[in-house]
Design an enzyme around this catalytic site. Structure first.
Site, PDB file in Angstrom:
ATOM      1  N   CYS A  46      17.123  37.262  86.821  1.00 22.15           N
ATOM      2  CA  CYS A  46      18.168  37.190  85.736  1.00 22.15           C
ATOM      3  C   CYS A  46      18.518  35.711  84.873  1.00 22.15           C
ATOM      4  O   CYS A  46      19.212  35.935  83.968  1.00 22.15           O
ATOM      5  CB  CYS A  46      19.800  36.831  87.163  1.00 22.15           C
ATOM      6  N   ASN A  81      22.023  42.045  94.562  1.00 21.95           N
ATOM      7  CA  ASN A  81      21.293  41.705  92.778  1.00 21.95           C
ATOM      8  C   ASN A  81      19.853  42.550  92.894  1.00 21.95           C
ATOM      9  O   ASN A  81      18.993  43.025  92.208  1.00 21.95           O
ATOM     10  CB  ASN A  81      21.700  41.092  91.677  1.00 21.95           C
ATOM     11  N   SER A  87      31.514  40.501  86.478  1.00 24.60           N
ATOM     12  CA  SER A  87      30.622  40.490  84.936  1.00 24.60           C
ATOM     13  C   SER A  87      30.361  41.324  83.748  1.00 24.60           C
ATOM     14  O   SER A  87      30.418  42.501  84.263  1.00 24.60           O
ATOM     15  CB  SER A  87      29.055  39.512  85.535  1.00 24.60           C
TER      16      SER A  87
HETATM   17  N1  PLP Z   1      26.583  37.445  90.775  1.00 26.59           N
HETATM   18  C1  PLP Z   1      25.413  38.616  90.418  1.00 26.59           C
HETATM   19  C2  PLP Z   1      24.867  39.225  91.487  1.00 26.59           C
HETATM   20  C3  PLP Z   1      24.791  38.449  89.203  1.00 26.59           C
HETATM   21  O1  PLP Z   1      23.554  39.791  89.564  1.00 26.59           O
HETATM   22  C4  PLP Z   1      24.860  38.229  88.510  1.00 26.59           C
HETATM   23  C5  PLP Z   1      23.908  37.787  87.296  1.00 26.59           C
HETATM   24  O2  PLP Z   1      23.617  37.178  86.614  1.00 26.59           O
HETATM   25  C6  PLP Z   1      25.991  36.521  88.758  1.00 26.59           C
HETATM   26  C7  PLP Z   1      26.703  36.194  89.287  1.00 26.59           C
HETATM   27  C8  PLP Z   1      26.059  36.315  87.481  1.00 26.59           C
HETATM   28  O3  PLP Z   1      26.709  36.857  86.342  1.00 26.59           O
HETATM   29  P1  PLP Z   1      26.989  36.630  84.500  1.00 26.59           P
HETATM   30  O4  PLP Z   1      25.635  36.367  83.617  1.00 26.59           O
HETATM   31  O5  PLP Z   1      28.439  36.967  84.208  1.00 26.59           O
HETATM   32  O6  PLP Z   1      27.487  34.812  84.577  1.00 26.59           O
END
Ligand code: PLP
Length: 396
Positions: free
Chosen positions: A339, A165, A213
């Site tokens: 995030c 990410n 997601s």
């Molecule tokens: N995995 C990755 C690589 C992410 O970038 C994110 C972002 O938040 C997540 C998991 C978690 O996703 P969610 O917001 O749907 O819980």
């Protein structure tokens, strides 16, 4: 407002430029329409009357669409409240598979995994280990092989993301899967960032489980999925109660969120062919930045990367002030992994790649989306150039 003075709010404004798609993607029009239509249905997908059947149809159509995005069968898609929940569900020491029904007794996670993996698993601390990554941001496969070799009698669950990410670095998932399977282990692939940006296939990646997601591909937040790559997986429940999702995830489904997720998945699949154009915009931005500042660092550039992501640092330009400069000029970007916290903090991803702290402190992430235009990238570059010039003047 008194007299003839013009307040900030009255000035004509340039529309905002959103370059933070890896944090969340603005909702796609087709996803918004599908979510609103689902909200109006008013039935529970578990009810047998007409309203319930209408809700069930929406749910199952969305399941087909999400499955199609990753080349899976609809029956293997388990809807959850998001990727975080799906990862928490999957990364359990109670996971078993195979004719022997052997339990996963150890967990290996790559050093660049999202906190939903690093903090979200349910293994005891002394049973969880970190797989190092190389300086280019890809997982260290020989190190993984060595780690697997230490536990020949155990079933190891390995978590490796398809693409990171922060840097966009695409991981050698297939190669990792071959190592894991040769050692009798299981592989979970976090495909949250890769989906819709590169082709993702559960089978081709060799994923035993894969996570998606909705809001990262233009659906509403609050819907995600765990996709099962093999029929013999047994998962201990995380959210327990009713028998929804074939008993794998209890609770009345978030129909609107899932309908939007399905429509977004279909649009993301159709839009894969537009990704090279996005990559060309990103490459152009990086080339101009490097042209202006030859010391400009681009993290992960030696590895295959998602075409929408640029994670960079220019020495002497701290991320915190860069973000403010971009924001004041109408451009939304982020620093490191914003995030969950929205805070500027040291990145575990860049740290694991061996990036020195002073450079890490300058790391900014720009992430494009399908609607990003060339003039928006031009504007973002101008903002950055002006900001860089101001900092240099101040330092002189
Ligand atoms: N995995 C990755 C690589 C992410 O970038 C994110 C972002 O938040 C997540 C998991 C978690 O996703 P969610 O917001 O749907 O819980």
């Amino acid at each position: 407002m008194q007299g003839n003075s013009i307040g900030i709010a009255d000035r004509p404004r340039r529309p905002r430029i959103y370059l933070d798609h890896n944090a969340t993607m603005p909702i796609r029009p087709e996803a918004e329409r599908a979510a609103v239509a689902a909200l109006r249905i008013g039935g529970n997908a578990s009810s047998i009357h007409a309203e319930g059947r209408a809700a069930r149809n929406i749910l199952e159509d969305a399941r087909e669409e999400v499955a199609a995005l990753v080349g899976a069968a609809a029956r293997d898609v388990v809807f959850t409240s998001g990727a975080t929940e799906a990862l928490n569900l999957a990364l359990s020491p109670g996971v078993r598979a195979g004719a022997d029904g052997m339990l996963a007794t150890r967990l290996f996670v790559s050093a660049i995994e999202h906190p939903a993996v690093r903090e979200g698993h349910r293994f005891p601390a002394d049973r969880a280990e970190t797989i190092p990554v190389l300086a280019d941001g890809t997982v260290d496969l020989p190190a993984l092989a060595g780690m697997l070799g230490r536990f020949p009698a155990e079933r190891v669950l390995v978590a490796l993301m398809a693409a990171n990410n922060e840097t966009g670095v695409v991981q050698p998932v297939r190669e990792a899967a071959d190592l894991v399977h040769a050692a009798g282990g299981l592989l979970l692939v976090d495909a949250v960032q890769a989906a819709g940006r590169i082709a993702v296939s559960v089978e081709q990646l060799g994923a035993d489980m894969l996570v998606l997601s909705g809001h990262k591909i233009g659906g509403p937040a609050g819907a995600g999925a765990l996709v099962l790559g093999r029929a013999d997986l047994v998962l201990p429940g995380l959210v327990r109660g009713g028998g929804q999702e074939r008993g794998r995830r209890a609770g009345t489904e978030n129909l609107a969120g899932i309908a939007g997720f399905g429509a977004a998945a279909a649009a993301a699949l159709r839009g894969l062919s537009d990704c090279p154009a996005m990559a060309a915009l990103r490459d152009g931005l990086e080339a101009r930045m490097r042209g202006a500042r030859p010391d400009h660092a681009i993290f992960g550039e030696a590895a295959p990367r998602l075409g929408n992501t640029s994670c960079f640092a220019t020495p002497g330009l701290p991320a915190e002030t860069a973000l403010i400069a971009f924001d004041l000029a109408g451009v939304a970007v982020s620093s490191g992994s914003a995030c969950s916290s929205g805070k500027v903090k040291a990145s575990h991803v860049l740290d694991s790649m061996g990036v020195p702290p002073d450079l890490m402190h300058c790391a900014v992430r720009v992430s494009l989306g399908p609607a990003t235009r060339a003039d928006e990238i031009d504007h973002a570059f101008d903002v950055w150039k002006r900001y860089a010039a101001r900092r240099v003047q101040r330092a002189a």
